[in-house]
Every structure is written in C-alpha cells, then in structure tokens.
Design an enzyme around this catalytic site. Structure first.
Site, PDB file in Angstrom:
ATOM      1  N   CYS A   8      12.668  89.895 163.775  1.00 20.38           N
ATOM      2  CA  CYS A   8      11.430  88.882 163.508  1.00 20.38           C
ATOM      3  C   CYS A   8      10.581  90.190 164.669  1.00 20.38           C
ATOM      4  O   CYS A   8       9.985  91.009 164.586  1.00 20.38           O
ATOM      5  CB  CYS A   8      11.859  87.816 164.368  1.00 20.38           C
ATOM      6  SG  CYS A   8      12.321  88.054 166.607  1.00 20.38           S
ATOM      7  N   ARG A  14      13.176  84.188 167.369  1.00 22.20           N
ATOM      8  CA  ARG A  14      13.552  83.732 165.580  1.00 22.20           C
ATOM      9  C   ARG A  14      15.267  84.940 166.291  1.00 22.20           C
ATOM     10  O   ARG A  14      16.929  84.928 165.796  1.00 22.20           O
ATOM     11  CB  ARG A  14      13.049  83.993 164.120  1.00 22.20           C
ATOM     12  CG  ARG A  14      12.732  82.498 164.731  1.00 22.20           C
ATOM     13  CD  ARG A  14      11.725  82.952 163.900  1.00 22.20           C
ATOM     14  NE  ARG A  14      10.353  83.831 164.079  1.00 22.20           N
ATOM     15  CZ  ARG A  14       9.304  84.484 163.680  1.00 22.20           C
ATOM     16  NH1 ARG A  14       9.291  83.617 162.188  1.00 22.20           N
ATOM     17  NH2 ARG A  14       8.672  85.415 163.789  1.00 22.20           N
ATOM     18  N   ASP A 123       7.970  80.343 162.699  1.00 22.23           N
ATOM     19  CA  ASP A 123       7.721  80.782 164.296  1.00 22.23           C
ATOM     20  C   ASP A 123       7.766  79.404 165.176  1.00 22.23           C
ATOM     21  O   ASP A 123       6.436  79.581 165.451  1.00 22.23           O
ATOM     22  CB  ASP A 123       6.372  81.399 164.262  1.00 22.23           C
ATOM     23  CG  ASP A 123       6.850  82.670 165.552  1.00 22.23           C
ATOM     24  OD1 ASP A 123       7.861  82.555 166.129  1.00 22.23           O
ATOM     25  OD2 ASP A 123       6.200  83.695 165.150  1.00 22.23           O
TER      26      ASP A 123
END
Ligand code: 4NP
Length: 154
Positions: A8, A14, A123
């Site tokens: 990420c 993440r 996100d």
C-alpha cells in the site's frame, strides 16, 4: 516457497492488515511451509511508524493474530525477493511499476482483481472506515489464496 508481498502507500493501514489476515489464512490451511508473507509501502511518508490503531482494532475485533512491526518502504532490489506483489489499489500498482522500472512487472496484481469486485480498496487513512477495509481485504485474501492453491498446485 511462494513469497508474497502486500503493498500500500504508507505500510501502516491496508498492507499490514492484509499481511496479518493472509498469514492467518495460510496458517489455518497448514501452508506456512509453502507461502511466506510480508508487506511494504510505496512511499516514505510513514517510514518506521507502527501499524495504525484502526488496523489493530479491526484485527483484534476479528481475532487475527498480529506482531509489532514498523513501516518499511519497497525498494527496486525487492523485485527478486518476492513472487507476488499484491497492491491494494491501482495507484500503488502504478507506483510499483515506477519503482521496478527495469523489470517487466509480471509479478504485480491488484488484490480485488482476484474477486468479482475488481476495484481499489479505499484508503482508511483518509476515509476513517477501517471496517469496510477489513471486509474487502478478507474477501480479497480468501480469493487470492484460492487462486494460489490452484495456480501453484499446493
Ligand atoms: P496505507 O494508508 O497506505 O493504507 O498505509 C496511508 C497511511 C499514511 C499515508 C497515506 C496512506 N500518508 O500519507 O502518510
């Protein structure tokens, strides 16, 4: 050993979530001697910072084991150290292609392309919604593991 790296932007929300969720699935399927799992970030924004509290909260809510870790940036030299680079979104697939500029990048895949969703994972650092992130990562990891088992014949 099949070596998987989740990627990420910051490596605090993440991709660490995907790393721990996928490690748990691999362990439960007794595949720890066949699949290794790590995560990296494409940016240096959060370098050395711990996993985001929102990610930890979701892991705990779902009883996923985790260990203390610190954000690490993906380097060009990492291309040979992994077999699969699994990005959380198309931005990070693109950023990876810039990092691995001299390679053909066939190892790069987007996580939700293994599902029927075929979209980016938003996100949570911006949205604040770690719950939806967890649901999508769980679905993506399950589908990716099914893909690996068939493709790699394990
Ligand atoms: P992640 O979230 O890529 O899921 O770890 C982010 C965390 C930090 C930043 C961006 C995204 N940042 O710009 O600091």
């Amino acid at each position: 050993m099949i070596r998987v790296c989740f990627v990420c932007l910051g490596n605090i929300c993440r991709s660490p979530m995907a790393e721990f969720v996928f490690k748990d699935m691999v362990k439960k399927d007794n595949l720890e001697d066949k699949i290794s799992v790590l995560s990296r970030g494409t940016s240096d924004e959060e370098l050395g910072n711990p996993v985001h509290a929102g990610t930890i909260r979701e892991l705990e809510r779902h009883h996923i084991p985790y260990t203390s870790r610190y954000a690490t940036q993906l380097k060009k030299e990492d291309y040979d150290s992994f077999d699969y680079f699994i990005s959380v979104d198309s931005l990070n697939s693109r950023l990876m292609r810039n990092i691995f500029i001299h390679d053909n990048c066939l190892k790069i895949h987007r996580l939700l392309d293994f599902t029927s969703l075929k979209k980016d994972i938003a996100d949570p650092w911006y949205t604040g919604n770690f719950e939806i992130t967890y649901q999508e990562i769980e679905l993506g990891c399950r589908s990716f593991l099914d893909y690996l088992k068939e493709k790699e014949n394990i």
